[in-house]
Write a protein that holds these residues in place. Structure first.
Motif, PDB file in Angstrom:
ATOM      1  N   PRO A  14       0.805  -1.229   0.000  1.00  0.00           N
ATOM      2  CA  PRO A  14       0.000   0.000   0.000  1.00  0.00           C
ATOM      3  C   PRO A  14       0.838   1.279   0.000  1.00  0.00           C
ATOM      4  O   PRO A  14       0.449   2.282  -0.605  1.00  0.00           O
ATOM      5  N   SER A  15       1.996   1.261   0.651  1.00  0.00           N
ATOM      6  CA  SER A  15       2.857   2.452   0.653  1.00  0.00           C
ATOM      7  C   SER A  15       3.415   2.721  -0.738  1.00  0.00           C
ATOM      8  O   SER A  15       3.451   3.871  -1.199  1.00  0.00           O
ATOM      9  N   LEU A  16       3.857   1.665  -1.426  1.00  0.00           N
ATOM     10  CA  LEU A  16       4.341   1.834  -2.804  1.00  0.00           C
ATOM     11  C   LEU A  16       3.212   2.309  -3.712  1.00  0.00           C
ATOM     12  O   LEU A  16       3.390   3.225  -4.526  1.00  0.00           O
ATOM     13  N   LYS A  17       2.056   1.709  -3.547  1.00  0.00           N
ATOM     14  CA  LYS A  17       0.901   2.098  -4.364  1.00  0.00           C
ATOM     15  C   LYS A  17       0.528   3.553  -4.124  1.00  0.00           C
ATOM     16  O   LYS A  17       0.221   4.307  -5.069  1.00  0.00           O
ATOM     17  N   ALA A  18       0.572   3.994  -2.875  1.00  0.00           N
ATOM     18  CA  ALA A  18       0.222   5.380  -2.540  1.00  0.00           C
ATOM     19  C   ALA A  18       1.204   6.361  -3.178  1.00  0.00           C
ATOM     20  O   ALA A  18       0.808   7.433  -3.650  1.00  0.00           O
ATOM     21  N   LEU A  19       2.489   6.011  -3.213  1.00  0.00           N
ATOM     22  CA  LEU A  19       3.477   6.877  -3.861  1.00  0.00           C
ATOM     23  C   LEU A  19       3.169   7.045  -5.342  1.00  0.00           C
ATOM     24  O   LEU A  19       3.187   8.161  -5.879  1.00  0.00           O
ATOM     25  N   ILE A  20       2.867   5.923  -5.992  1.00  0.00           N
ATOM     26  CA  ILE A  20       2.589   5.965  -7.426  1.00  0.00           C
ATOM     27  C   ILE A  20       1.311   6.748  -7.711  1.00  0.00           C
ATOM     28  O   ILE A  20       1.268   7.599  -8.605  1.00  0.00           O
ATOM     29  N   GLU A  21       0.269   6.481  -6.927  1.00  0.00           N
ATOM     30  CA  GLU A  21      -1.015   7.144  -7.155  1.00  0.00           C
ATOM     31  C   GLU A  21      -0.970   8.619  -6.774  1.00  0.00           C
ATOM     32  O   GLU A  21      -1.818   9.392  -7.222  1.00  0.00           O
ATOM     33  N   SER A  22       0.012   9.006  -5.949  1.00  0.00           N
ATOM     34  CA  SER A  22       0.180  10.424  -5.590  1.00  0.00           C
ATOM     35  C   SER A  22       1.135  11.130  -6.546  1.00  0.00           C
ATOM     36  O   SER A  22       1.551  12.263  -6.302  1.00  0.00           O
ATOM     37  N   HIS A  23       1.482  10.414  -7.631  1.00  0.00           N
ATOM     38  CA  HIS A  23       2.271  10.979  -8.735  1.00  0.00           C
ATOM     39  C   HIS A  23       3.703  11.320  -8.352  1.00  0.00           C
ATOM     40  O   HIS A  23       4.310  12.208  -8.959  1.00  0.00           O
ATOM     41  N   TYR A  24       4.242  10.613  -7.365  1.00  0.00           N
ATOM     42  CA  TYR A  24       5.671  10.730  -7.112  1.00  0.00           C
ATOM     43  C   TYR A  24       6.410   9.879  -8.143  1.00  0.00           C
ATOM     44  O   TYR A  24       5.898   8.871  -8.626  1.00  0.00           O
ATOM     45  N   ASP A  25       7.621  10.274  -8.448  1.00  0.00           N
ATOM     46  CA  ASP A  25       8.401   9.605  -9.493  1.00  0.00           C
ATOM     47  C   ASP A  25       9.200   8.461  -8.862  1.00  0.00           C
ATOM     48  O   ASP A  25      10.330   8.656  -8.411  1.00  0.00           O
TER      49      ASP A  25
END
Length: 319
Positions: A14-25
């Motif tokens: 979920p932490s990795l998914k949240a980074l991606i969905e929050s548009h972090y590179d």
């Protein structure tokens, strides 16, 4: 902001998914080696690797970062602004921690400085905590000893298992991580040193952690059952057979002032539960699994096997 994410189990997804969905590179994911799993010992990717590959992100899988300077050099060449770790499973060498300009932020499953180590969620339940939470922290070369950034609390109900808490905590970890990164970008993060005198350890859980000592209190036994569910499972022995106990509660001890049965003795059995004498109090057992059988209620098991009042559960196969 270019981020390298380091994590391995389901808890980190979920932490990795949240980074991606929050548009972090997220430019790269680092995870542990694939390992055999299940009865067939088929080699399977880690949950983090599986998700990263589904998103088209490059994956590195070092055996041991401290012994692989070539992997650290590859990370250096990627020039990340930040490294985020979540249940990665290795202590990071100083040579790696020196690479990102914003440092390394870890998502840890406890309210630090309590429960530093590999299994903070399980030990919080085993120890009967009523609250725990997530701490984001700056990673240093110690074991979860870095300065704290943000905290988020969560209640632990009396009937919650470690598995159920794990799932809620993984989502809370993702949410807290994104809040931490937003404050980092705003320049409003204030690192707080940990009070080492208040630190407790949460060592790795082993298969033997779930062994039930029936001379303990009913409350401690119930917490052990909750804290080792779903893995490795709390267990005892009955007539030489291993019995896993999956669901329980602390019962009301209504015995008179006379001599109590030995701890581990079955003192009650009905369609709802099996009642077992503990060193202090009684344990109501609602679901068991005897080796070579599926999970079922004690009453269901008693219909086809010998299970009756007066029999004794023991910590070891032969006592």
């Amino acid at each position: 902001m270019k981020i390298i994410f380091m994590g391995t189990p389901d808890f980190a997804v979920p932490s990795l998914k949240a980074l991606i969905e929050s548009h972090y590179d997220v430019i790269c994911v680092v995870t542990q080696k694939d390992k055999p799993k299940g009865r067939g010992y088929k080699v399977v990717p880690t949950p983090v690797k599986e998700y990263a590959m589904s998103q088209g992100i490059m994956v590195l899988q070092p055996e041991r970062l401290s012994r692989e300077p070539e992997t650290i050099e590859k990370i250096r060449e990627l020039n990340p602004d930040l490294i985020v770790t979540c249940a990665f499973g290795q202590i990071l060498p100083d040579s790696l921690l020196a690479i990102p300009r914003y440092g390394t932020i870890n998502v840890h499953g406890s309210l630090l400085p309590k429960y530093r180590g590999a299994a903070p969620i399980q030990w919080a339940v085993i120890n009967g905590e009523t609250k725990t939470g997530i701490t984001t922290m700056l990673t240093d070369s110690g074991l979860d000893t870095g300065d704290m950034l943000l905290k988020a609390e969560i209640d632990i109900p009396d009937d919650m298992t470690a598995g159920e808490l794990h799932d809620r905590m993984s989502l809370l970890g993702a949410e807290t991580l994104i809040k931490t990164l937003k404050k980092l970008e705003e320049g409003t993060l204030v690192p707080v040193p940990q009070d080492d005198s208040q630190a407790t350890l949460a060592p790795r859980i082993t298969r033997d952690t779930g062994r039930i000592d029936w001379s303990a209190s009913a409350r401690n036994i119930h917490n052990l059952i909750r804290g080792t569910t779903p893995w490795p499972g709390a267990f005892a022995f009955l007539d030489g057979q291993k019995v896993r106990i999956w669901r329980s509660a602390v019962g009301e001890d209504r015995s008179d002032t006379g001599e109590k049965p030995d701890p581990g003795t079955i003192i009650g059995l009905d369609k709802e539960a099996m009642t077992v004498q503990a060193g202090e109090g009684i344990v109501r057992v609602f679901e068991i699994q005897v080796e070579s059988n599926k999970r079922m209620t004690p009453y269901q098991y008693s219909l086809g096997h010998e299970l009756k009042i007066g029999m004794k559960l023991t910590p070891y196969e032969a006592e």
